[in-house]
Design a protein around this motif. Structure first.
Motif, PDB file in Angstrom:
ATOM      1  N   ARG A 230      35.597  43.298  39.877  1.00 13.66           N
ATOM      2  CA  ARG A 230      36.858  42.573  40.054  1.00 13.66           C
ATOM      3  C   ARG A 230      38.026  43.381  39.509  1.00 13.66           C
TER       4      ARG A 230
ATOM      5  N   LYS B   4      41.593  29.357  45.050  1.00 10.38           N
ATOM      6  CA  LYS B   4      41.350  29.156  43.629  1.00 10.38           C
ATOM      7  C   LYS B   4      41.299  27.647  43.406  1.00 10.38           C
TER       8      LYS B   4
ATOM      9  N   ASN C  84      30.883  25.980  38.077  1.00 10.28           N
ATOM     10  CA  ASN C  84      31.948  26.961  37.892  1.00 10.28           C
ATOM     11  C   ASN C  84      32.146  27.684  39.217  1.00 10.28           C
TER      12      ASN C  84
ATOM     13  N   TRP D 237      43.233  23.128  45.589  1.00  9.65           N
ATOM     14  CA  TRP D 237      43.178  24.586  45.588  1.00  9.65           C
ATOM     15  C   TRP D 237      44.524  25.163  45.991  1.00  9.65           C
TER      16      TRP D 237
ATOM     17  N   ASP E 274      34.435  29.565  40.426  1.00 15.76           N
ATOM     18  CA  ASP E 274      34.848  30.965  40.360  1.00 15.76           C
ATOM     19  C   ASP E 274      33.628  31.868  40.189  1.00 15.76           C
TER      20      ASP E 274
END
Length: 386
Positions: free
Chosen positions: A153, A377, A121, A365, A123
């Motif tokens: 965040r 991302k 993952n 990305w 992120d």
């Protein structure tokens, strides 16, 4: 293209090169600000006492001035000049400098084991892990790490002019909850962490006793870590994706990962630009700036200036006397620069170690919306770009 669009463009560096060739400092009438693009102007403006981090008439952005996020923002050392900047920095900077690589390596390995599959993952690897490392250093319990990362965040959204009302509401809620967590931590009878103890000693040594500002700047450590380190980790993964031969080289010689991350910080900066606001009329390298002027400093462009780094468009692990403006310069240079580089390096090492076949399924990305940050991302070919 504008400098703000460049931050998330697929390749902004040709554009930056063109700006440097025109003039190291030019005025953009459409944007109504000065643009500094070469290393000499960027360094001179960052170091000039009349160029401040906030406009004198607007210490807190109006959009957040009435909420808890604005209260925290107004107390951050990075957003202030004079004693409100210097006092917390004198207390916190020595503690940041005292953190050893071995300590970060140990914390990263422990945090990885309690997070939600951060290696696959990405992120989680980019955002949750670095903030969790700082939270652990400060002394927050492992049971709070996921919550603290999410709250951080939420809070950093208040720093972007692109944030909507929903995001600003979450930022206020995040700031309130983080303040509660740190208040409880500082009030606890439990033995504090070595890092927090070091900061407290710094407070005593400098006679800095502003408790609300102390809590705000602990939140600031999390918020500064959040997006900048996420971008540094993400852009390092981009570099490895574009240069797959580096993966085997890093796995065979893990000591070189620190050089890899340091070169990424220069070559593809996670913080592309920052601003300074002219407090009073001044002359910088022969150019007159008036009180009230705004200067946009293209840090990523300065990194690619041949006067600062010979052969600037080549990605060189063994670059000598590397100069990097990504963490600022002068009195507001990020005091956590080395810590951020270490956290990113240790994170990449974990990723390399735990991936049996890195990029067995190629990533794609895009860059998260931002006016100054360059944070990829990632998604897979078969995944929707959320």
């Amino acid at each position: 293209m504008t400098p703000f669009e460049a931050a998330t463009h697929a390749d902004p560096y040709v554009y930056y090169s063109g700006l440097r060739r025109q003039n190291g400092l030019l005025f953009d009438a459409d944007l109504r600000l000065w643009i500094a693009s070469d290393a000499e102007f960027v360094e001179a403006i960052l170091g000039h006492p009349d160029c401040c981090v906030r406009p004198l008439n607007e210490p807190i952005p109006p959009a957040i001035a009435r909420g808890m996020a604005g209260v925290i923002f107004g107390r951050l050392m990075r957003m202030n000049e004079g004693p409100p900047h210097l006092c917390p920095r004198m207390a916190i900077e020595p503690a940041l400098a005292s953190v050893e690589t071995e300590n970060i390596e140990d914390i990263v390995s422990r945090v990885v084991d309690i997070l939600d599959n951060p290696v696959d993952n990405v992120d989680e690897l980019m955002f949750t892990l670095p903030v969790s490392v700082i939270a652990t250093l400060i002394g927050l319990p492992s049971s709070r790490l996921q919550e603290v990362a999410k709250l951080t965040r939420d809070f950093v959204a208040c720093l972007s002019p692109l944030s909507d009302e929903i995001q600003l509401g979450k930022a206020n809620a995040g700031a309130t909850r983080l303040s509660e967590l740190f208040t409880a931590l500082l009030s606890s009878d439990d033995k504090c962490s070595r890092f927090l103890s070091h900061i407290r000693s710094g407070c005593e040594a400098t006679a800095w006793g502003d408790h609300p500002a102390f809590i705000a700047n602990l939140i600031g450590l999390l918020s500064q870590t959040c997006e900048a380190t996420a971008g540094l980790i993400g852009n390092t993964l981009v570099a490895l994706h574009r240069n797959p031969d580096l993966i085997e080289e890093m796995q065979l010689t893990p000591m070189m990962v620190a050089d890899l991350v340091a070169e990424v910080a220069r070559y593809d900066s996670p913080v592309q630009n920052t601003r300074r606001f002219v407090a009073k009329r001044c002359t910088i390298r022969g150019r007159v700036l008036e009180a009230g002027d705004t200067v946009l400093l293209l840090l990523a462009s300065a990194n690619r200036d041949a006067c600062a780094n010979p052969d600037p468009d080549s990605f060189l692990l063994n670059r000598t006397q590397r100069r990097t403006f990504s963490f600022g310069s002068g009195r507001h240079e990020c005091p956590g620069q080395q810590l951020a580089l270490t956290i990113a390096s240790q994170t990449i090492l974990v990723w390399l170690h735990r991936q049996s076949t890195p990029f067995d399924r190629p990533y794609r990305w895009r860059y998260l919306p931002s006016l100054n940050g360059r944070i990829p991302k990632f998604y897979r070919d078969q995944e929707t770009q959320q």
